[in-house]
Design a protein around this motif. Structure first.
Motif, PDB file in Angstrom:
ATOM      1  N   THR A  15       0.845  -1.200   0.000  1.00  0.00           N
ATOM      2  CA  THR A  15       0.000   0.000   0.000  1.00  0.00           C
ATOM      3  C   THR A  15       0.874   1.242   0.000  1.00  0.00           C
ATOM      4  OG1 THR A  15      -0.114   0.031   2.405  1.00  0.00           O
ATOM      5  CG2 THR A  15      -1.778  -1.257   1.234  1.00  0.00           C
ATOM      6  N   LYS A  16       0.228   2.359   0.038  1.00  0.00           N
ATOM      7  CA  LYS A  16       0.947   3.644   0.050  1.00  0.00           C
ATOM      8  C   LYS A  16       1.827   3.777   1.273  1.00  0.00           C
ATOM      9  CE  LYS A  16       0.033   8.599  -0.526  1.00  0.00           C
ATOM     10  NZ  LYS A  16      -1.029   9.627  -0.686  1.00  0.00           N
ATOM     11  N   LYS A  38      -7.981   2.115 -17.264  1.00  0.00           N
ATOM     12  CA  LYS A  38      -6.609   2.010 -17.739  1.00  0.00           C
ATOM     13  C   LYS A  38      -6.431   0.905 -18.779  1.00  0.00           C
ATOM     14  CE  LYS A  38      -4.293   3.870 -13.621  1.00  0.00           C
ATOM     15  NZ  LYS A  38      -3.278   3.622 -12.564  1.00  0.00           N
ATOM     16  N   THR A  93     -11.284   0.988  -7.188  1.00  0.00           N
ATOM     17  CA  THR A  93     -10.266   0.172  -7.853  1.00  0.00           C
ATOM     18  C   THR A  93     -10.783  -0.363  -9.177  1.00  0.00           C
ATOM     19  OG1 THR A  93      -9.372  -0.453  -5.705  1.00  0.00           O
ATOM     20  CG2 THR A  93      -8.766  -1.819  -7.582  1.00  0.00           C
ATOM     21  N   ARG A 141      -0.665   0.724  -4.632  1.00  0.00           N
ATOM     22  CA  ARG A 141       0.433   1.558  -4.127  1.00  0.00           C
ATOM     23  C   ARG A 141       0.019   3.000  -3.935  1.00  0.00           C
ATOM     24  NH1 ARG A 141       5.431  -0.669  -7.914  1.00  0.00           N
ATOM     25  NH2 ARG A 141       5.757  -2.642  -6.768  1.00  0.00           N
ATOM     26  N   SER A 142      -1.034   3.428  -4.578  1.00  0.00           N
ATOM     27  CA  SER A 142      -1.511   4.804  -4.431  1.00  0.00           C
ATOM     28  C   SER A 142      -2.590   4.940  -3.365  1.00  0.00           C
ATOM     29  CB  SER A 142      -2.038   5.312  -5.768  1.00  0.00           C
ATOM     30  OG  SER A 142      -3.159   4.548  -6.179  1.00  0.00           O
ATOM     31  N   THR A 143      -2.851   3.865  -2.592  1.00  0.00           N
ATOM     32  CA  THR A 143      -3.917   3.866  -1.585  1.00  0.00           C
ATOM     33  C   THR A 143      -3.329   3.480  -0.243  1.00  0.00           C
ATOM     34  OG1 THR A 143      -5.454   3.168  -3.303  1.00  0.00           O
ATOM     35  CG2 THR A 143      -6.212   3.000  -1.032  1.00  0.00           C
ATOM     36  N   GLU A 156     -10.962   2.527 -11.798  1.00  0.00           N
ATOM     37  CA  GLU A 156      -9.630   2.957 -12.238  1.00  0.00           C
ATOM     38  C   GLU A 156      -8.959   1.881 -13.082  1.00  0.00           C
ATOM     39  OE1 GLU A 156      -5.488   4.709 -10.249  1.00  0.00           O
ATOM     40  OE2 GLU A 156      -7.271   4.291  -9.009  1.00  0.00           O
ATOM     41  N   ASN A 201      -0.158  -1.011  -9.124  1.00  0.00           N
ATOM     42  CA  ASN A 201      -0.007   0.445  -9.133  1.00  0.00           C
ATOM     43  C   ASN A 201      -1.167   1.129  -8.413  1.00  0.00           C
ATOM     44  OD1 ASN A 201       2.388   0.281 -10.566  1.00  0.00           O
ATOM     45  ND2 ASN A 201       1.355   0.368 -12.564  1.00  0.00           N
ATOM     46  N   ILE A 202      -2.375   0.588  -8.551  1.00  0.00           N
ATOM     47  CA  ILE A 202      -3.532   1.192  -7.877  1.00  0.00           C
ATOM     48  C   ILE A 202      -3.403   1.030  -6.367  1.00  0.00           C
ATOM     49  CG2 ILE A 202      -6.021   1.012  -7.596  1.00  0.00           C
ATOM     50  CD1 ILE A 202      -6.192   0.199 -10.531  1.00  0.00           C
TER      51      ILE A 202
END
Length: 833
Positions: A522-523, A640, A633, A570-572, A636, A567-568
């Motif tokens: 995660t982020k 993509k 999620t 990692r931004s959360t 998004e 990637n999704i």
């Protein structure tokens, strides 16, 4: 010829005249109802075929030497009369005696055959006959034995016979006392041949043979090199040229022969294979023959018996004779004079020196019968026959029977009509099902065949493969499929124990259950696992095939989806995913506790639990922030990948389904799990308080509603009762008024009728004086009666005192005045004093 590509939904069957250039009669298609009926096929020959023999001769009547019965020689002595045997021995010492008897027998052949009984000699040997008397006299003159006196001589016992020789000839005598005094020098008893029992079936002494043939037997002798058959009875020979060959019992022998004589007995259900002589175009020829049941006799040196054969044998071959019995449901394959033949049901009799039986074919077990150049095909529903005709591929799909007789026709195979690809040489039938396409290359150029049936007749049009366009799902996991497979066996036992406990949850904390998770951070650098599936399908097959290798499409979709999802995540941050601010009533704690295995309950461990599938009705729904995260999620991820894959590869990414989320750090997962349990307890308490409040409120509300309902019901009851009473009174008043109206109307009618009647009566009375007076008195009488009605007391008043009193009785004077007054009214016509 077929078109190169045809998108027809059904296969066009070529006409027989187009397919078979040799002859339309060489190929015949039967109807579907006659799918297993071979009678209508031209190449399947019936028993009455011109190439078959119409008749199988099973007798010897037309053969050389045929006999109705065996030529048996009759006996010449009585078996039961011993002296006839000795006399015949003595008679036959003269060489001409036998010839005399034979000539006499031939002259009286018919009479002898009719009169003679079995075992008895012919009539020619009757002692009362002239020839017999003559030959006995001659024989007596040649004998040397006479009766011996006293105790002298040789004694022959009863039932016995003795032999002696004289001048090299053998004589015989039966019971008695005899000596040889006629020629004592030339005659002498034969050593070893005195008192020979006549019970012997064969007695041989010098040149003498006494042969006895029992009933049911036949004797075989050779006389001067000639074969002779002896009938039942006693036969005496005294020539020196007779030899006994043997004897046969008819009951024990089915076949025997004696030189040229042959006896053959064929039992029921059998046939005998023999070689016999017949005359063909004036030439005697040895031919084979199958003889049927019965007793057969023949006199021929060329006759030969080869054995018996059962009639039930399906194939009987003897020389040039062939009997092929084809049972129902079979065909026979034969070659006759270098020609291939197929025989149908029935008995086929074939006489040919150039014949070969190949074998039988069970038509119920095969749909293709091949015999040399002959091919018979039975095409059933759902099958297609593939064959070569004149080096061209041929497909036959119409159900029925087909027959071919051509060296240019070769059957290949049967194929199921439902197969996707049926190919023979350059000819192909491609059936593309809904949800797939066929990838083909025509002269090296890619061509996509869509759903339907396509006929192709080109050697350069190659069918490469079938490609599914249906939607597929892929589990997004960090481990590959092979790695997950290798770990599957190690986690089988744990999986079984979980299933036996009835749990429908995924239990984190272990490594074996993590094989299908996508591991990412995660982020805030917390390692988490997500169980997700991606759904995709090929929307543009041509673009997909031209851009990528379709065998690698699944790996491309998986790897791209995992990278995008990582990637999704990692931004959360973790708190945006796993925390819940909404408290809701429920029994989550009990569900978690019941689902845990016993080991977890006893050891006090509480792993972090997340529902496996949100579609499971028994699983708790995800919290609001987690559900929001899943939706975010999903959106998004789709934004993509969807358009990019669709435009670049012709692949439609239709959906991603996130089933579960797991924190991979066990300590952190345990803390969150404990927090979840505490939250669940608080939610339960709040739910209980809220439930109790709701129960109390509901009870009060229910009681008030009950009272309100009771009051409304009571008021409604009173209103209903009042309305009913009022209606009753109204109905009673209306009924009473109606009754009074009817009564008044009736009274008025009555008065009216009465008045009319009185008027009529008065009118009638007024017509006479007496009537008038009588009516007047009646009226007055009625008036007095009505005037005094209801009077209870009567006071006498002297009319003389008070004449004007209303209580005074009327006097005649007053009555007269009243009557006078009435006349003025027209009631009385004249006044009477």
């Amino acid at each position: 010829t077929y078109d190169l590509i045809s998108k027809s939904t059904e296969i066009n069957q070529p006409k027989m005249s187009d397919v078979f250039p040799f002859s339309a009669s060489n190929a015949t298609a039967g109807s579907n109802k006659e799918a297993i009926n071979f009678d209508n096929l031209k190449l399947v020959e019936k028993p009455d075929s011109p190439l078959n023999s119409s008749f199988l001769n099973q007798t010897l009547k037309d053969c050389k030497g045929y006999l109705k019965k065996l030529p048996l020689q009759s006996p010449n002595a009585h078996s039961k009369i011993s002296y006839t045997i000795a006399n015949m021995v003595n008679i036959l010492t003269h060489s001409g005696a036998d010839a005399s008897f034979q000539k006499e027998k031939e002259d009286n052949a018919n009479a002898n055959s009719q009169d003679r009984k079995e075992g008895e000699p012919d009539a020619v040997f009757d002692y009362n006959g002239a020839l017999m008397k003559k030959e006995l006299a001659k024989a007596k003159s040649r004998t040397s034995h006479t009766n011996a006196p006293g105790v002298l001589g040789h004694v022959v016992k009863p039932g016995f016979i003795s032999f002696y020789t004289k001048n090299g000839k053998t004589f015989a005598t039966t019971e008695g006392r005899w000596w040889l005094m006629k020629s004592p020098v030339k005659s002498h008893w034969m050593y070893g041949h005195r008192n020979v029992s006549l019970d012997n079936d064969h007695i041989s002494a010098g040149e003498v043979h006494i042969i006895r043939i029992l009933p049911g037997e036949v004797g075989l002798i050779r006389a001067q090199g000639t074969e002779v058959l002896l009938d039942v009875g006693t036969h005496v020979f005294n020539s020196g040229t007779v030899s006994l060959i043997g004897r046969y019992a008819y009951s024990n022998e089915k076949y025997f022969h004696h030189g040229r004589y042959h006896y053959l007995r064929v039992e029921r259900g059998f046939m005998a294979k023999v070689w016999t002589v017949v005359s063909l175009d004036g030439v005697d020829t040895v031919v084979p023959r199958l003889i049927g049941q019965g007793v057969h006799f023949i006199d021929n040196h060329m006759f030969k018996f080869d054995g018996f054969v059962k009639c039930s044998e399906r194939v009987i071959e003897h020389g040039s004779i062939h009997r092929i019995a084809v049972v129902k449901g079979h065909l026979a394959k034969v070659v006759q004079e270098s020609k291939n033949r197929i025989l149908g049901e029935g008995d086929h009799i074939i006489e040919s020196t150039d014949f070969q039986f190949i074998g039988f074919e069970d038509v119920t077990k095969t749909n293709c019968i091949q015999h040399g150049t002959i091919t018979i095909l039975r095409v059933t529903k759902g099958k297609i026959a593939l064959a070569w005709n004149n080096s061209d591929p041929l497909f036959i799909s119409e159900p029925g029977m087909y027959e071919f007789d051509s060296p240019d026709f070769t059957f290949d195979s049967f194929r199921d009509a439902e197969e996707n690809l049926i190919q023979l040489g350059s000819k192909k039938i491609v059936q593309v099902q809904t949800g797939q396409v066929a990838v083909t290359y025509d002269d090296g150029l890619l061509k996509i065949l869509h759903n339907g049936t396509h006929e192709i007749n080109s050697s350069t049009h190659i069918i490469h493969r079938f490609l599914s366009t249906q939607e597929k799902s892929i589990r997004l996991a960090s481990l590959s499929a092979n790695e997950r497979k290798s770990r599957k066996q190690s986690m089988q036992s744990k999986t079984n124990s979980l299933l036996e406990s009835g749990a429908d949850f995924y239990i984190g904390g272990g490594t074996d259950a993590d094989s299908d998770l996508t591991i990412c951070e995660t982020k805030d650098l917390v390692k988490v696992g997500i169980r997700a599936d991606i759904f995709y399908s090929i929307s543009d097959p041509q673009k997909c095939i031209l851009k990528i290798d379709t065998d690698e499409l699944e790996d491309l979709v998986r790897e791209t989806a995992i990278a995008t999802l990582t990637n999704i995540i990692r931004s959360t941050a973790l708190n945006q995913i796993a925390q819940s601010k909404n408290v809701s009533a429920g029994n989550t704690f009990d569900r978690i506790k019941d689902a845990l295995p016993n080991s977890a309950k006893t050891e006090g461990e509480t792993p972090f639990i997340v529902p496996v599938s949100p579609t499971n009705a028994d699983a708790p729904p995800p919290s609001a922030p987690m559900a929001e995260f899943f939706d975010k999620t999903h959106d998004e991820f789709m934004s993509k990948l969807h358009d990019d894959f669709h435009l670049r590869y012709g692949v439609d990414i239709s959906n991603i389904r996130i089933e579960a989320f797991k924190i991979m750090d066990n300590d952190l997962a345990e803390q969150i799990s404990k927090h979840a349990l505490t939250t669940a307890q608080i939610e339960n308490e709040m739910a209980n308080l809220e439930g109790m409040s709701l129960i109390s409120t509901q009870k009060e509300k229910t009681a008030a509603e009950v009272r309100n309902i009771s009051a409304l019901a009571e008021a409604e009851a009173l209103k209903t009762a009042a309305d009913a009473e009022n209606q009753r009174k109204i109905d009673a008043a209306m009924a009473e008024g109606e009754a009074l109206r009817i009564k008044a109307k009736a009274e008025a009618e009555s008065i009216k009728l009465k008045a009319a009647a009185e008027a009529e009566r008065a009118e009638m009375i007024a017509k006479t004086d007496l009537g008038k007076q009588e009516a007047l008195l009646a009226i007055y009488s009625d008036m007095v009666v009505k005037a005094n009605k209801g009077v209870e007391k009567v006071v006498y008043l002297d009319p003389s005192v008070n004449r004007e009193s209303p209580f005074a009785l009327s006097t005649m004077h007053n009555l007269n005045e009243d009557l006078h007054a009435l006349t003025k009214l027209g009631i009385v016509s004249s006044q009477q004093v």
